[in-house]
Design a protein around this motif. Structure first.
Motif, PDB file in Angstrom:
ATOM      1  N   LEU A 105       0.818  -1.219   0.000  1.00 54.15           N
ATOM      2  CA  LEU A 105       0.000   0.000   0.000  1.00 54.15           C
ATOM      3  C   LEU A 105       0.850   1.267   0.000  1.00 54.15           C
ATOM      4  O   LEU A 105       0.449   2.283  -0.571  1.00 54.15           O
ATOM      5  CB  LEU A 105      -0.955  -0.015   1.195  1.00 54.15           C
ATOM      6  CG  LEU A 105      -2.010  -1.126   1.172  1.00 54.15           C
ATOM      7  CD1 LEU A 105      -2.904  -1.061   2.403  1.00 54.15           C
ATOM      8  CD2 LEU A 105      -2.861  -1.045  -0.088  1.00 54.15           C
ATOM      9  N   CYS A 106       2.027   1.227   0.629  1.00 52.14           N
ATOM     10  CA  CYS A 106       2.911   2.405   0.599  1.00 52.14           C
ATOM     11  C   CYS A 106       3.495   2.641  -0.789  1.00 52.14           C
ATOM     12  O   CYS A 106       3.927   3.758  -1.105  1.00 52.14           O
ATOM     13  CB  CYS A 106       4.053   2.246   1.608  1.00 52.14           C
ATOM     14  SG  CYS A 106       3.601   2.650   3.304  1.00 52.14           S
ATOM     15  N   SER A 107       3.511   1.601  -1.617  1.00 48.92           N
ATOM     16  CA  SER A 107       4.036   1.764  -2.970  1.00 48.92           C
ATOM     17  C   SER A 107       2.958   2.155  -3.976  1.00 48.92           C
ATOM     18  O   SER A 107       3.279   2.580  -5.091  1.00 48.92           O
ATOM     19  CB  SER A 107       4.724   0.469  -3.428  1.00 48.92           C
ATOM     20  OG  SER A 107       3.810  -0.610  -3.408  1.00 48.92           O
ATOM     21  N   LEU A 108       1.693   2.022  -3.611  1.00 42.89           N
ATOM     22  CA  LEU A 108       0.609   2.380  -4.531  1.00 42.89           C
ATOM     23  C   LEU A 108       0.661   3.838  -4.997  1.00 42.89           C
ATOM     24  O   LEU A 108       0.367   4.113  -6.163  1.00 42.89           O
ATOM     25  CB  LEU A 108      -0.753   2.085  -3.901  1.00 42.89           C
ATOM     26  CG  LEU A 108      -1.221   0.630  -3.963  1.00 42.89           C
ATOM     27  CD1 LEU A 108      -2.550   0.467  -3.243  1.00 42.89           C
ATOM     28  CD2 LEU A 108      -1.349   0.159  -5.405  1.00 42.89           C
ATOM     29  N   PRO A 109       1.019   4.812  -4.111  1.00 43.41           N
ATOM     30  CA  PRO A 109       1.140   6.183  -4.625  1.00 43.41           C
ATOM     31  C   PRO A 109       2.126   6.316  -5.775  1.00 43.41           C
ATOM     32  O   PRO A 109       1.957   7.179  -6.639  1.00 43.41           O
ATOM     33  CB  PRO A 109       1.616   6.970  -3.390  1.00 43.41           C
ATOM     34  CG  PRO A 109       1.067   6.212  -2.232  1.00 43.41           C
ATOM     35  CD  PRO A 109       1.171   4.767  -2.645  1.00 43.41           C
ATOM     36  N   PHE A 110       3.138   5.449  -5.815  1.00 44.52           N
ATOM     37  CA  PHE A 110       4.109   5.529  -6.903  1.00 44.52           C
ATOM     38  C   PHE A 110       3.558   4.920  -8.187  1.00 44.52           C
ATOM     39  O   PHE A 110       3.968   5.295  -9.287  1.00 44.52           O
ATOM     40  CB  PHE A 110       5.421   4.872  -6.476  1.00 44.52           C
ATOM     41  CG  PHE A 110       6.111   5.659  -5.411  1.00 44.52           C
ATOM     42  CD1 PHE A 110       6.989   6.670  -5.748  1.00 44.52           C
ATOM     43  CD2 PHE A 110       5.848   5.428  -4.067  1.00 44.52           C
ATOM     44  CE1 PHE A 110       7.606   7.429  -4.770  1.00 44.52           C
ATOM     45  CE2 PHE A 110       6.452   6.183  -3.086  1.00 44.52           C
ATOM     46  CZ  PHE A 110       7.332   7.186  -3.436  1.00 44.52           C
ATOM     47  N   ALA A 111       2.618   3.974  -8.037  1.00 42.95           N
ATOM     48  CA  ALA A 111       1.902   3.502  -9.225  1.00 42.95           C
ATOM     49  C   ALA A 111       1.062   4.641  -9.795  1.00 42.95           C
ATOM     50  O   ALA A 111       1.005   4.837 -11.015  1.00 42.95           O
ATOM     51  CB  ALA A 111       1.014   2.315  -8.868  1.00 42.95           C
ATOM     52  N   SER A 112       0.439   5.406  -8.900  1.00 46.98           N
ATOM     53  CA  SER A 112      -0.331   6.571  -9.340  1.00 46.98           C
ATOM     54  C   SER A 112       0.584   7.606  -9.988  1.00 46.98           C
ATOM     55  O   SER A 112       0.234   8.207 -11.011  1.00 46.98           O
ATOM     56  CB  SER A 112      -1.065   7.204  -8.149  1.00 46.98           C
ATOM     57  OG  SER A 112      -1.973   6.291  -7.588  1.00 46.98           O
ATOM     58  N   TYR A 113       1.751   7.804  -9.382  1.00 44.34           N
ATOM     59  CA  TYR A 113       2.729   8.754  -9.921  1.00 44.34           C
ATOM     60  C   TYR A 113       3.165   8.335 -11.324  1.00 44.34           C
ATOM     61  O   TYR A 113       3.189   9.151 -12.258  1.00 44.34           O
ATOM     62  CB  TYR A 113       3.927   8.827  -8.975  1.00 44.34           C
ATOM     63  CG  TYR A 113       5.038   9.744  -9.415  1.00 44.34           C
ATOM     64  CD1 TYR A 113       4.921  11.125  -9.290  1.00 44.34           C
ATOM     65  CD2 TYR A 113       6.205   9.232  -9.959  1.00 44.34           C
ATOM     66  CE1 TYR A 113       5.943  11.968  -9.697  1.00 44.34           C
ATOM     67  CE2 TYR A 113       7.230  10.063 -10.362  1.00 44.34           C
ATOM     68  CZ  TYR A 113       7.096  11.433 -10.228  1.00 44.34           C
ATOM     69  OH  TYR A 113       8.099  12.259 -10.638  1.00 44.34           O
ATOM     70  N   SER A 114       3.480   7.055 -11.479  1.00 46.11           N
ATOM     71  CA  SER A 114       3.910   6.543 -12.783  1.00 46.11           C
ATOM     72  C   SER A 114       2.782   6.638 -13.801  1.00 46.11           C
ATOM     73  O   SER A 114       3.011   6.968 -14.975  1.00 46.11           O
ATOM     74  CB  SER A 114       4.375   5.090 -12.650  1.00 46.11           C
ATOM     75  OG  SER A 114       5.483   4.992 -11.792  1.00 46.11           O
ATOM     76  N   PHE A 115       1.566   6.332 -13.354  1.00 45.00           N
ATOM     77  CA  PHE A 115       0.425   6.438 -14.259  1.00 45.00           C
ATOM     78  C   PHE A 115       0.183   7.894 -14.648  1.00 45.00           C
ATOM     79  O   PHE A 115      -0.184   8.187 -15.801  1.00 45.00           O
ATOM     80  CB  PHE A 115      -0.834   5.859 -13.595  1.00 45.00           C
ATOM     81  CG  PHE A 115      -2.044   5.892 -14.492  1.00 45.00           C
ATOM     82  CD1 PHE A 115      -2.118   5.065 -15.597  1.00 45.00           C
ATOM     83  CD2 PHE A 115      -3.094   6.746 -14.226  1.00 45.00           C
ATOM     84  CE1 PHE A 115      -3.228   5.093 -16.438  1.00 45.00           C
ATOM     85  CE2 PHE A 115      -4.205   6.790 -15.056  1.00 45.00           C
ATOM     86  CZ  PHE A 115      -4.278   5.957 -16.164  1.00 45.00           C
TER      87      PHE A 115
END
Length: 393
Positions: free
Chosen positions: A67-77
């Motif tokens: 879950l802490c890495s999900l913001p970076f998926a959003s960032y990459s998207f």
């Protein structure tokens, strides 16, 4: 975020982002464009640490890495989305469309709970239990047990940390050691090219001798690779330790960067597709570990008594270092060329790997309390830890 909570801070942060995008989209001159960019930048500073701290505080240990890495998926998207929009649309339309997501974020946060840890530190115990019950899918017994553990932990520390002694607290071993790890990692991450490639993707690709196809399209492909491998990193964080992921990413980034630097230095004009593949591989491997891990670790390494302040200070230093590097990067690129830039990326990745091998603790599956206990040990290096007290997952 210490005074008014994580949730309200994130809601407040959405406002300058909305205003900034509209100022950019409707700007009449260069000055208004810069003002819009400045206003939107305020939101970046407000959200960076707050989002990671909130996610780190509301999740259970076995889900925290994912879950802490999900913001970076959003960032990459988001990078991918803007690159694609920019390929097809005029930039003003891209700016206005970008205001949709912060408007949605501002609205959704009205329906989400505040951090239970922050609520307990404010002595709002019942609200904290209600928040935990909601976060644990209505499991009242689990929520009560977790609230009791948090309160016991805080009873062992001072319940309040005033601004008069916060700097003294920062010098305590359990705070200073993760603070050093985070800031050295952040600096080496920047020098490994993680964000410089994002900022200057098209410019870098234009100067690669062996690439002849559309550089804007090539930048889109780097964003696609970044997004796909962010998703892969999220999956890996559920099964692989932080150290393994960091070291694999660091070594892989170094190899691919130095290999491409050698290829470019030799001016291999016939290897267009090989050069493109090397760039995509560099972006992919760098993303899997170096891009996402600092944000994940922000929510894990700092103790609760100073997590908000230390996290905010770390991101302030990070953004200042990123600002300086972004401003001087064009001069560096002009001086040493693209191959020299990728040599710098590769060497920085090697140094980061050595540093992380020596210093970074394994936090996968550990509670925030366990991590804090580890940093209270007398050792500085992970390799000299008391293994019986803090073994690797």
């Amino acid at each position: 975020m210490e005074a008014h909570g994580r949730r309200l801070t994130l809601q407040i942060a959405s406002i300058p982002l909305i205003v900034g995008w509209f100022l950019i989209g409707f700007s009449k001159d260069y000055t208004m464009l810069l003002i819009g960019r400045f206003v939107a930048g305020l939101s970046t500073g407000l959200t960076a640490a707050t989002g990671q701290v909130l996610v780190g505080e509301i999740t259970q240990p076995h889900l925290r890495g994912i879950l802490c890495s999900l913001p970076f998926a959003s960032y990459s998207f988001g990078i991918l989305l803007v690159y694609v929009f920019g390929y097809f649309l005029q930039w003003r339309y891209v700016a206005i469309l970008s205001a949709v997501l912060p408007i949605l974020s501002l609205t959704l946060f009205f329906f989400l709970p505040e951090s239970p840890i922050w609520l307990i530190r404010q002595e709002r115990i019942e609200e904290a239990k209600q928040a935990l019950t909601w976060l644990r899918d209505g499991d009242v017994s689990t929520a009560k047990k977790e609230a009791s553990q948090i309160m016991e932990r805080m009873d062992a520390d001072q319940k309040k940390e005033s601004m008069n002694n916060v700097w003294k607290t920062l010098l305590q071993p359990e705070v200073l050691k993760p603070f050093i790890i985070m800031n050295v990692f952040n600096l080496l991450q920047i020098l490994s090219g993680t964000y410089l490639v994002v900022f200057y993707a098209v410019d870098i690709l234009k100067q690669i001798k062996s690439l002849s196809f559309d550089h804007f399209l090539a930048a889109v492909w780097t964003a696609i690779a970044r997004f796909i491998f962010t998703i892969l990193a999220i999956i890996l964080l559920g099964v692989v330790g932080r150290r393994s992921l960091a070291l694999s990413s660091g070594i892989g980034t170094s190899i691919t960067a130095l290999f491409f630097a050698s290829f470019e230095y030799l001016s291999c004009q016939q290897g267009e597709y090989f050069a493109a593949f090397s760039i995509l591989l560099y972006v992919a491997i760098n993303t899997v570990g170096f891009m996402i891990l600092p944000g994940v670790l922000i929510g894990e390494l700092f103790p609760a008594k100073i997590r908000g302040f230390a996290g905010g200070l770390t991101f302030m230093i990070f953004h200042f270092a990123m600002f300086v590097s972004a401003k001087i990067f064009p001069l560096i690129k002009q001086t040493i060329g693209v191959y020299g830039v990728f040599c710098m990326f590769g060497i920085s990745s090697i140094l980061a790997s050595i540093f992380l091998y020596l210093m970074l603790p394994e936090t996968k599956g550990k509670s925030l309390g366990d991590i804090e206990d580890y940093f209270q040990q007398k050792n500085i290096l992970w390799v000299t830890r008391k293994k019986k007290d803090c073994s690797e997952s």
